[in-house]
Design an enzyme around this catalytic site. Sequence first.
Site, mmCIF file in Angstrom:
data_model
loop_
_atom_site.group_PDB
_atom_site.id
_atom_site.type_symbol
_atom_site.label_atom_id
_atom_site.label_comp_id
_atom_site.label_asym_id
_atom_site.label_seq_id
_atom_site.Cartn_x
_atom_site.Cartn_y
_atom_site.Cartn_z
ATOM 1 N N GLU A 316 0.752 -1.319 -0.033
ATOM 2 C CA GLU A 316 0.072 -0.179 0.028
ATOM 3 C C GLU A 316 0.880 1.268 0.022
ATOM 4 O O GLU A 316 0.481 2.170 0.749
ATOM 5 C CB GLU A 316 -0.871 0.011 1.427
ATOM 6 N N ASP A 389 -8.593 -9.096 4.055
ATOM 7 C CA ASP A 389 -8.209 -7.848 4.970
ATOM 8 C C ASP A 389 -9.041 -7.934 6.020
ATOM 9 O O ASP A 389 -10.205 -6.952 5.920
ATOM 10 C CB ASP A 389 -8.385 -6.406 4.127
ATOM 11 N N GLU A 417 -12.943 -1.617 11.908
ATOM 12 C CA GLU A 417 -13.112 -1.115 10.645
ATOM 13 C C GLU A 417 -14.087 -1.586 9.660
ATOM 14 O O GLU A 417 -14.657 -0.733 8.988
ATOM 15 C CB GLU A 417 -11.614 -1.253 9.948
#
Length: 728
Positions: A316, A389, A417
């Site tokens: 990332e 993820d 999240e």
Amino acid sequence: MKVSVLTFLLLVLTSISIHPTVTFGQNIDDGYRAWLNYEKVENQELLNDYRNVLSSVVLKGNSPTMAVIKEELNIALPDLLGLEISFSDQVQNNGTLLIGTPESSSQISSLNFDEKLAQIGDEGYLIEHADLDGYRSLVITANTDIGLLYGVFGLLKQIQTHQNISEISIQSAPKVEYRMVNHWDNLSRLVERGYAGLSIWDWGTLPEYKHPRYTDYARLNASIGINATAVNNVNADPRMLSDQFLEKLVVLADIFRPYGIKVFISINYQAPISVGGLDTADPLDPNVRNWWAEKADQIYDMIPDFGGFLVKADSEGQPGPFAYDRNHAEGANVLAEALEPHGGVVIWRAFVYSPEQEDRFREAYDEFVPLDGQFKDNVILQVKNGPIDFQPREPFSPLFGAMEETNTMLELQITQEYFGFSYHLAYQGTLFEEALDSDTFANGEGSTVGKVVAGEVFDYEHTGMAGVLNIGTDRNWTGHPFVQSSWYAFGRLAWDYTLSAGEIADEWLKMTFTNKPEFLDPISEVMMISREAGVNYRSPLGLTHLYAQGHHYGPAPWTSDLPRPDWTAVYYHKADVDGIGFDRTQSGSNAIEQYHEPVRKRFNKIESTPEDYLLWFHHVDWNYEMNSGRTLWEELVHKYYEGVEQVRWMQEQWNSIEGLIDEHRFEHVKALLEIQEKDAVRWRDSCVLYFQTFSDMPIPDQYEKPEHDLEYYKSLERSLYIPSPRYD
């Protein structure tokens, strides 16, 4: 002097979010005390039994940790038992609590606990009754003072949960070495994927001001066996290695040390350039190797028990060894070499994925398995529970059970999240248990992920579990009171992965709220169903990654136009007129080949794939008959509607306990459940209407129909207020 808008807003946010810290001993009900909420035992018979066993306390030892133990008992026992505790130098009567090691106490040494103590290592503890000089006493002993601290918290948990301690006998030791929380806190105090205010680390006032909240943070972590913390974001600011921030880190390390917590920091791989002034960060360059060695020497001079480095590299956008044509092992080993003389470790994250990969599922395995055996012994590969993820439900990562010669630890996400931030109730203990109990078959049946990360399948030099925590300046630490339960569950499972999510939930509820059965019975059921409800109204039957990109809060299964395909939703669900799901069998990406048999065989066929993972591994016809007798389309609709009804049931259960707990927390959770119900409906309607455009099948008559059309729900993706956005 002119102040920028951003600076002004940060000042305002800081003034709003940070409240004066109060001690746990005060009778408040805003959630600050969390599970160390030492409410007085109301059952008089039980209270008398506790008082008889704990009439006085003898502490043997004078270390900072023993001082912490005395302070904790001074807070807890008067609140729990309603009387002041008498501390003395020696056992003088029945009902004395004696705390010490065989080295610090000749009386304990005479009890012949040698065989048991040999089994529990440096952090385990024993709680036993014994006769000392004719007096019946309760003994907490261990090989170290840190073990004694864990034992004290273990005894207090027994009292908080109203257990009989008159015949108590406990032998407990952690099953993994590093039980770590990871903070994704930026030096600016903004927190990536943090939903409870600003970072608790006030770098601007460190090292001069030692905020009392840091001590309370250490107490909470130590009470559940956490022994390590990485204080900054894995998307690391190179300045964390500067003299300025290392001086601040020293203060945190000093506060945490008596609680048995080692400090780690996340490092930026380009630090030799940005901090050290070199012209390269090539891990094989002699100057780079020397810089890291000197930096490690400096850190250990300042913090002798420093834990080591946590690294996110070549992922990332984060820099790493790939820039110099080096692999992950070469990148990690230069850091490990620098830390090795000091006993430090490198924790190297396996969260990697590239736009060229056909299936992101495969990436970590394909990248790391060829390197097995090339990492130094003080490198630990940190692997997320699933291959994508932290999704609401993922199959276990095939890296577990594949790295026989590389220390491998499990990474779990406590911060929500993908579970509604701090607005949804979603106890993660069931997710953690599901991941730990997954059987890899790496060394035959029973080679669970839990056993792998505990070093019971392969002979690992180091073992561990990490939880992404991201608490903040909110008074209750986590925003939603029930996110605390996932923090608690992580610590308990890191200590002992064989515990059940149900027994952990029961402990947490009793310690945090009340022991009243009329509260515990319905709310424990709420906790145990909450994660499944979140899966059902978001991504049932193995769907995944249906979120709006950036914030990850609301639904956007239609997302398609982004710079990378694997950032879109359509990449994962692959819905079309023929069906839905990602084919990862031999006819597709063949990601199943990464699993050991018989897992591979089970996932290869639709008929043998558990329906919870069906669309993870198969592209399935809309008319495929499910176990329920419904078609796939009907089952998908049913699951989305079931998720909403589960949230509504959770609301009913919560409303039924009004008056059994404090009004503040009752009203807070009640309001949050109302938000969750609205969000669940939005998720349901958005996804069902979107997937209906492919199935071209009706929503069965028994279900309430969406209030709006699909275009309306699409318009909400960016028009609604999204709380606590991601700060990169």
